[in-house]
Design a protein around this motif. Structure first.
Motif, short mmCIF file in Angstrom:
data_model
loop_
_atom_site.label_atom_id
_atom_site.label_comp_id
_atom_site.label_asym_id
_atom_site.label_seq_id
_atom_site.Cartn_x
_atom_site.Cartn_y
_atom_site.Cartn_z
N ILE A 10 -3.98 14.93 0.79
CA ILE A 10 -5.27 14.27 0.88
C ILE A 10 -5.34 13.64 2.26
CG2 ILE A 10 -6.72 12.45 0.00
CD1 ILE A 10 -5.53 12.93 -2.74
N GLU A 11 -6.28 14.10 3.04
CA GLU A 11 -6.42 13.60 4.39
C GLU A 11 -7.69 12.75 4.49
OE1 GLU A 11 -6.34 16.85 7.07
OE2 GLU A 11 -4.39 17.56 6.36
N LYS A 12 -7.59 11.68 5.24
CA LYS A 12 -8.74 10.82 5.46
C LYS A 12 -9.59 11.40 6.57
CE LYS A 12 -6.34 6.65 4.14
NZ LYS A 12 -5.89 5.33 4.55
N LYS A 13 -10.89 11.30 6.39
CA LYS A 13 -11.81 11.77 7.42
C LYS A 13 -12.07 10.63 8.39
CE LYS A 13 -14.31 15.16 4.73
NZ LYS A 13 -15.65 15.57 4.25
N ASP A 14 -11.96 10.92 9.67
CA ASP A 14 -12.27 9.93 10.69
C ASP A 14 -13.74 10.03 11.04
OD1 ASP A 14 -9.65 9.10 10.82
OD2 ASP A 14 -9.13 10.52 12.40
N LYS A 29 0.84 -1.18 0.00
CA LYS A 29 0.00 0.00 0.00
C LYS A 29 0.88 1.25 0.00
CE LYS A 29 -4.19 1.42 2.23
NZ LYS A 29 -5.06 1.22 3.37
N LEU A 30 0.72 2.07 -1.04
CA LEU A 30 1.52 3.29 -1.14
C LEU A 30 0.81 4.45 -0.44
CD1 LEU A 30 2.73 3.27 -4.83
CD2 LEU A 30 4.08 2.84 -2.80
N ASN A 31 1.60 5.28 0.13
CA ASN A 31 1.10 6.49 0.74
C ASN A 31 0.54 7.41 -0.35
OD1 ASN A 31 0.60 8.65 2.38
ND2 ASN A 31 2.70 8.89 3.08
N MET A 32 -0.56 8.10 -0.06
CA MET A 32 -1.19 8.95 -1.07
C MET A 32 -0.28 10.09 -1.51
SD MET A 32 -3.70 8.59 -2.72
CE MET A 32 -5.24 9.02 -3.37
N ARG A 33 0.59 10.56 -0.63
CA ARG A 33 1.53 11.62 -1.01
C ARG A 33 2.51 11.12 -2.06
NH1 ARG A 33 2.71 16.01 3.20
NH2 ARG A 33 4.37 16.31 1.71
N VAL A 34 2.94 9.86 -1.93
CA VAL A 34 3.87 9.28 -2.90
C VAL A 34 3.18 9.11 -4.24
CG1 VAL A 34 5.27 7.26 -3.43
CG2 VAL A 34 5.20 8.14 -1.10
#
Length: 66
Positions: free
Chosen positions: A61-65, A2-7
């Motif tokens: 891009i941040e995930k919403k909790d 799983k790649l980080n969204m920033r990458v």
């Protein structure tokens, strides 16, 4: 894996910048050969990749909790 969204955004920015740099060389370019960026397709592509990577690296891009 799983790649980080920033990458992922960085890789997409590099790819889009590379294509943009190559297209800039192809369609606008420099006929005299004295232009440092647009006189060579390799330099134009590299410059575009760097700018695309820098541009896309500022997005988050941040995930919403929930």
């Amino acid at each position: 894996m799983k790649l980080n969204m920033r990458v992922v955004l960085l890789i997409v920015g590099i790819l889009i910048g590379s294509v943009a740099g190559l297209l800039y060389w192809k369609f606008i370019g420099c006929e005299s050969g004295y232009c440092p960026i647009s006189s060579s397709p390799y330099i134009g592509t590299l410059y575009g990749a760097i700018l695309g990577g820098l541009l896309f690296s500022i997005f988050r891009i941040e995930k919403k909790d929930e």
